[in-house]
Enzyme design. Structure first.
Site, PDB file in Angstrom:
ATOM      1  N   CYS A   3      38.604  38.008  31.922  1.00  0.00           N
ATOM      2  CA  CYS A   3      39.835  37.143  31.496  1.00  0.00           C
ATOM      3  C   CYS A   3      39.936  35.990  32.609  1.00  0.00           C
ATOM      4  O   CYS A   3      38.764  35.791  33.348  1.00  0.00           O
ATOM      5  CB  CYS A   3      41.164  38.045  31.585  1.00  0.00           C
ATOM      6  SG  CYS A   3      41.411  38.817  33.148  1.00  0.00           S
ATOM      7  N   THR A   4      40.994  35.524  32.630  1.00  0.00           N
ATOM      8  CA  THR A   4      41.224  34.221  33.524  1.00  0.00           C
ATOM      9  C   THR A   4      41.091  34.758  35.111  1.00  0.00           C
ATOM     10  O   THR A   4      40.174  34.033  35.654  1.00  0.00           O
ATOM     11  CB  THR A   4      42.482  33.434  33.376  1.00  0.00           C
ATOM     12  OG1 THR A   4      42.797  33.472  31.861  1.00  0.00           O
ATOM     13  CG2 THR A   4      42.656  32.182  34.272  1.00  0.00           C
TER      14      THR A   4
END
EC number: 1.14.-.-
Length: 253
Positions: free
Chosen positions: A181-182
């Protein structure tokens, strides 16, 4: 220059209101802007400001033993990407609504950016198993960029991930799955849930996409990484897609 930070820590917070008041006071004292989410399961921060003031804030925060090992990811921009400072108390620091995915009860195995880069080069993990990179982000984020060949899901919120992943389970059974994810917070919960749901071949990318950019660059990644502020997205050199002065608010005539 503005120093931008992203950080989180899963740790038991017995009195979220007390911590929120202290964080707000310290961040205001340092003239920082951004957002901080606090829950009984931990803290999630996106803060920006002068480098010295950012340093002072995190020195204060990490003096608390609960946050001493917090990893902070840094990038720079010419302009402040946040309009204001917000500190909020939430049920979760990233909403997933799954009791079987609590990082307070343990942590899924992880892979470092350097090791993942080698696996991508080789097309397999160290045991010769095929790789599947699972993007746990929302569809609106994925359009700005993702890892080459990643499995992406048509979801609008993180809570939709379990249902969207169901049809892919058979294809993942014989692979090493790396969730990403980020910055690491969503893939940490996703990997835990997948393990609890019977998948024992799941790892999480340490530090997420931003950690990968910071440590090894953009090898194996196409495009940029979406961020939830006015920079819109960061390239593998952590340079913002948008870096412009915020327009002044004007009243109606």
């Amino acid at each position: 220059m503005i120093t931008n930070t992203a950080a989180y820590q899963f740790v038991t917070i017995q009195h979220p209101q007390t911590l929120a008041a202290s964080v707000l006071a310290q961040a205001e004292q340092q003239a920082l802007k951004g957002s901080v989410l606090i829950a009984e399961e931990g803290i999630n921060l996106f803060l920006a400001g002068d480098a010295e003031q950012i340093g002072a804030f995190y020195a204060w925060l990490q003096a608390d033993a609960r946050f001493a090992r917090m990893r902070i990811k840094y990038s720079e921009s010419a302009y402040q990407p946040f309009a204001r400072l917000k500190v909020k108390i939430k049920p979760e620091i990233i909403s997933f609504r799954r009791d079987d995915a609590s990082p307070l009860q343990g942590r899924a195995p992880s892979v470092t950016p350097a090791v993942l880069r080698e696996w991508l080069r080789n097309g397999q993990d160290d045991r010769g198993r095929p790789l599947v990179l699972l993007d746990t982000r929302n569809a609106q984020e994925v359009v700005y960029g993702t890892f080459q060949g990643a499995l992406t899901l048509p979801i609008d919120t993180f809570t939709e991930l379990p249902g969207a992943l169901e049809s892919h389970r058979a294809a993942l059974a014989d692979a090493t799955v790396v969730s990403f994810c980020t910055g690491g917070i969503r893939c940490e919960k996703a990997a835990l849930w997948m393990q609890a749901d019977g998948m024992d071949n799941v790892l999480q990318l340490e530090g997420g996409i931003l950690g990968y950019f910071e440590e090894v660059g953009g090898e194996g990644y196409d495009g940029r990484c979406f961020v939830f502020d006015e920079r819109v997205a960061l390239d593998p050199e952590l340079k913002p897609l948008v870096d412009a002065e915020r327009p002044a608010k004007t009243g109606k005539i």
